[in-house]
Motif scaffolding. Structure first.
Motif, PDB file in Angstrom:
ATOM      1  N   LEU A  76       0.811  -1.210   0.000  1.00  0.00           N
ATOM      2  CA  LEU A  76       0.000   0.000   0.000  1.00  0.00           C
ATOM      3  C   LEU A  76       0.853   1.273   0.000  1.00  0.00           C
ATOM      4  CD1 LEU A  76      -2.716  -1.028   2.640  1.00  0.00           C
ATOM      5  CD2 LEU A  76      -2.937  -1.045   0.152  1.00  0.00           C
ATOM      6  N   PHE A  77       2.168   1.134  -0.194  1.00  0.00           N
ATOM      7  CA  PHE A  77       3.057   2.294  -0.097  1.00  0.00           C
ATOM      8  C   PHE A  77       2.705   3.438  -1.062  1.00  0.00           C
ATOM      9  CE2 PHE A  77       5.106  -0.233  -3.417  1.00  0.00           C
ATOM     10  CZ  PHE A  77       5.540   0.728  -4.318  1.00  0.00           C
ATOM     11  N   PRO A  78       2.072   3.192  -2.246  1.00  0.00           N
ATOM     12  CA  PRO A  78       1.709   4.344  -3.095  1.00  0.00           C
ATOM     13  C   PRO A  78       0.754   5.320  -2.422  1.00  0.00           C
ATOM     14  CG  PRO A  78       1.688   2.326  -4.394  1.00  0.00           C
ATOM     15  CD  PRO A  78       1.838   1.910  -2.967  1.00  0.00           C
ATOM     16  N   GLN A  79       0.015   4.877  -1.422  1.00  0.00           N
ATOM     17  CA  GLN A  79      -0.854   5.813  -0.714  1.00  0.00           C
ATOM     18  C   GLN A  79      -0.027   6.888  -0.011  1.00  0.00           C
ATOM     19  OE1 GLN A  79      -3.682   3.750   1.763  1.00  0.00           O
ATOM     20  NE2 GLN A  79      -4.484   2.537   0.072  1.00  0.00           N
ATOM     21  N   LEU A  80       1.138   6.521   0.481  1.00  0.00           N
ATOM     22  CA  LEU A  80       2.036   7.510   1.087  1.00  0.00           C
ATOM     23  C   LEU A  80       2.647   8.413   0.018  1.00  0.00           C
ATOM     24  CD1 LEU A  80       3.604   8.781   3.412  1.00  0.00           C
ATOM     25  CD2 LEU A  80       5.283   6.935   3.214  1.00  0.00           C
ATOM     26  N   ALA A  93      -1.680   4.185  -9.397  1.00  0.00           N
ATOM     27  CA  ALA A  93      -1.690   3.352  -8.195  1.00  0.00           C
ATOM     28  C   ALA A  93      -2.704   3.831  -7.163  1.00  0.00           C
ATOM     29  CB  ALA A  93      -0.291   3.323  -7.579  1.00  0.00           C
ATOM     30  N   GLN A  94      -3.009   5.136  -7.159  1.00  0.00           N
ATOM     31  CA  GLN A  94      -3.979   5.650  -6.179  1.00  0.00           C
ATOM     32  C   GLN A  94      -5.361   5.028  -6.385  1.00  0.00           C
ATOM     33  OE1 GLN A  94      -2.499   7.388  -3.832  1.00  0.00           O
ATOM     34  NE2 GLN A  94      -0.662   7.358  -5.133  1.00  0.00           N
ATOM     35  N   PHE A  95      -5.690   4.670  -7.621  1.00  0.00           N
ATOM     36  CA  PHE A  95      -7.009   4.121  -7.925  1.00  0.00           C
ATOM     37  C   PHE A  95      -7.027   2.589  -7.884  1.00  0.00           C
ATOM     38  CE2 PHE A  95      -6.701   8.267  -9.907  1.00  0.00           C
ATOM     39  CZ  PHE A  95      -7.895   8.863  -9.540  1.00  0.00           C
ATOM     40  N   LEU A  96      -5.855   1.990  -7.704  1.00  0.00           N
ATOM     41  CA  LEU A  96      -5.789   0.533  -7.654  1.00  0.00           C
ATOM     42  C   LEU A  96      -5.630  -0.004  -6.241  1.00  0.00           C
ATOM     43  CD1 LEU A  96      -3.451  -0.160 -10.731  1.00  0.00           C
ATOM     44  CD2 LEU A  96      -5.962  -0.176 -10.642  1.00  0.00           C
TER      45      LEU A  96
END
Length: 525
Positions: free
Chosen positions: A322-326, A521-524
């Protein structure tokens, strides 16, 4: 020829007089640029005739940060020292995204989170360098009064002009939506604290939490939705009155609507100059948050356990997918690319721009690291899981916590003064493009403001997740202003000069692909 001046007399002009002349000339160019942002009747971005060389009210902002006048700390010649420039850049970037950094570290994993903050800081700083250098790489044209959107228009024509407007509006409206969600949150908790205190009511939230004087709660464990205002009264007070209060003072169902009565009229004002006087509250709020984090950590202690890939009941792995959320949050946290030229062109020593910008970015990254790491490390696990860290870390402290109450008061008042400034900037950028006037009529302005306020109320009502809103808007506007435009402009300018090399091309294509992957990545995830 009574006014003829011999060349020998020109040479004899002293340095101070020449400096005043040069500074006045430079300031006149800046005034010319900012005067294009408003109508002649609207003085909010125009210097008064009797003040030279410093402009009167030129605002710069960071989406989720503060808005302030660029001349508020000048040296009398419209210029800032390096120390003031560094502070202004730090103050502009330090916004409400700091509240979501601990949550972002939790999503990425502790070690991965630290590494990503460092890498994103370096990457966005490099792209910021490219923005600063972009207008200087245009030959044979005076670009001294250009901003980055002007550079985009030069290289990409009307597409660059309108796309930069679109992404700028995404950042502005995204910031205003986050502000509305946070103001609803802070107003709700503040009102709840005051009501319970005045009526001598002891209340506990129906959420898991620690015991003792330094209580930490886990609102997300109570339900699958963001924390609401469900609570149980343990002692004195009027049960009927308390129930009625809870019905009419609800975080998502009523409080977001109450803000309309205060903020919508303020958005319709022609000039927001009065609210710029409160920009110091942004600095005070950040300093107080750092103080709060330090005190809480000293009382709670450090609670860490290292495991790279295995998750247990109380801790998260050091690396998570989930690192793309950061990275989405950090794109906006380090975003200053749309106003960095304005800030640096007021630097007294232009040769120090790269150094001062680097120092400012270092201080911003250090502040984010300190708050994020300390909150994550001190979060009491066990008995609570690190998964309990909220998208707004203040939600992990109950409404009756005194230090958190003070922080919410500071932030609420600061946001209520910055919100009209952001609305004014959105109005200037959008209405002037379509109607040639920042205030064509009260009808036009009202429709725009109702749409913006409606978006904020809808989000506060149905999706009050500031981490999600920040990462979506950050990855979207960052794709253009941070990754794509600076890289493309640099590559095109090198190509036109015959200096483009394969390593430079590959590096900047890779940066563009990183920005695109960050958005997707935010939408996946």
């Amino acid at each position: 020829r009574p006014f003829h001046v011999e060349p020998t007399n020109i040479v004899s002009v002293n340095d101070d007089t020449q400096r005043v002349t040069d500074e006045a000339s430079a300031m006149n160019k800046r005034i010319h640029y900012y005067s294009r942002l408003t109508t002649p009747a609207d003085r909010a971005l125009i210097a008064p005739d009797h003040v030279l060389p410093a402009p009167d009210e030129i605002y710069v902002y960071s989406p989720l940060g503060t808005a302030f006048k660029v001349d508020s700390c000048t040296d009398g010649y419209g210029k800032n020292s390096s120390m003031v420039t560094i502070f202004m850049i730090w103050n502009t970037m330090m916004g409400t995204s700091i509240l979501s950094i601990p949550w972002g570290i939790k999503q990425a994993g502790f070690t991965s989170g630290i590494i990503l903050i460092l890498l994103m800081g370096i990457l966005t700083l490099y792209c910021c360098y490219r923005v600063v250098k972009s207008r200087k790489m245009i030959p044979l044209i005076d670009t001294s009064n250009w901003e980055f959107p002007d550079v985009c228009k030069y290289y990409f024509g009307s597409f660059g002009q309108w796309s930069s407007l679109l992404f700028s509006m995404v950042s502005l409206v995204g910031a205003m939506v986050v502000y509305w969600v946070l103001m609803s949150n802070f107003l709700f908790n503040t009102g709840k604290f005051i009501y319970n205190f005045v009526h001598d009511i002891n209340v506990t939230d129906i959420v898991p939490g620690t015991n003792g004087s330094n209580k930490v709660i886990c609102p997300s464990a109570a339900s699958g939705h963001p924390p609401q205002n469900r609570s149980v009264m343990f002692s004195s007070g009027n049960n009927t009155g308390f129930g009625l209060f809870e019905e009419w003072w609800n975080k998502s169902q009523t409080v977001p609507f109450y803000l309309i009565a205060v903020l919508l009229p303020l958005l319709n004002l022609k000039s927001p100059s009065f609210f710029a006087k409160f920009n110091v509250l942004g600095t005070v709020s950040v300093v107080y948050l750092v103080f709060l984090v330090t005190v809480k950590a000293a009382r709670l202690g450090i609670h860490l356990e290292y495991d790279w890939f295995t998750e247990n009941d109380f801790f998260v792995p050091e690396f998570r997918v989930l690192f793309p959320q950061l990275t989405g949050v950090l794109t906006l946290a380090f975003f200053i690319h749309n106003c960095v030229i304005t800030l640096l062109q007021n630097n007294r020593n232009q040769e120090n721009n790269v150094r001062d910008l680097s120092i400012a970015y270092f201080l911003v990254g250090l502040t984010y690291l300190y708050v994020g790491v300390i909150i994550f490390a001190s979060f009491p696990s066990p008995p609570l899981s690190k998964e309990c860290i909220e998208q707004n870390f203040l939600d992990n402290f109950p409404s009756d916590d005194i230090m958190s109450f003070v922080a919410r008061i500071f932030l609420l008042f600061q946001m209520m003064t910055v919100y009209p400034l952001l609305g004014y900037l959105a109005r200037v950028q959008l209405l002037r493009q379509f109607f040639g006037n920042a205030y064509p009529s009260i009808f036009h302005v009202l429709i725009l403001n109702v749409a913006i306020v409606g978006a904020g109320v809808a989000m506060a009502r149905f999706y009050p997740n500031i981490g999600g809103i920040i990462r979506y808007s950050g990855a979207t506007c960052g794709l253009a202003f941070v990754f794509v435009y600076p890289s493309l402009i640099y590559v095109i300018s090198l190509h036109r000069a015959g200096q483009l090399t394969w390593p430079a091309l590959i590096i900047h294509i890779f940066i563009i692909l990183l920005g695109l992957a960050n958005l997707i990545a935010q939408f996946l995830l």
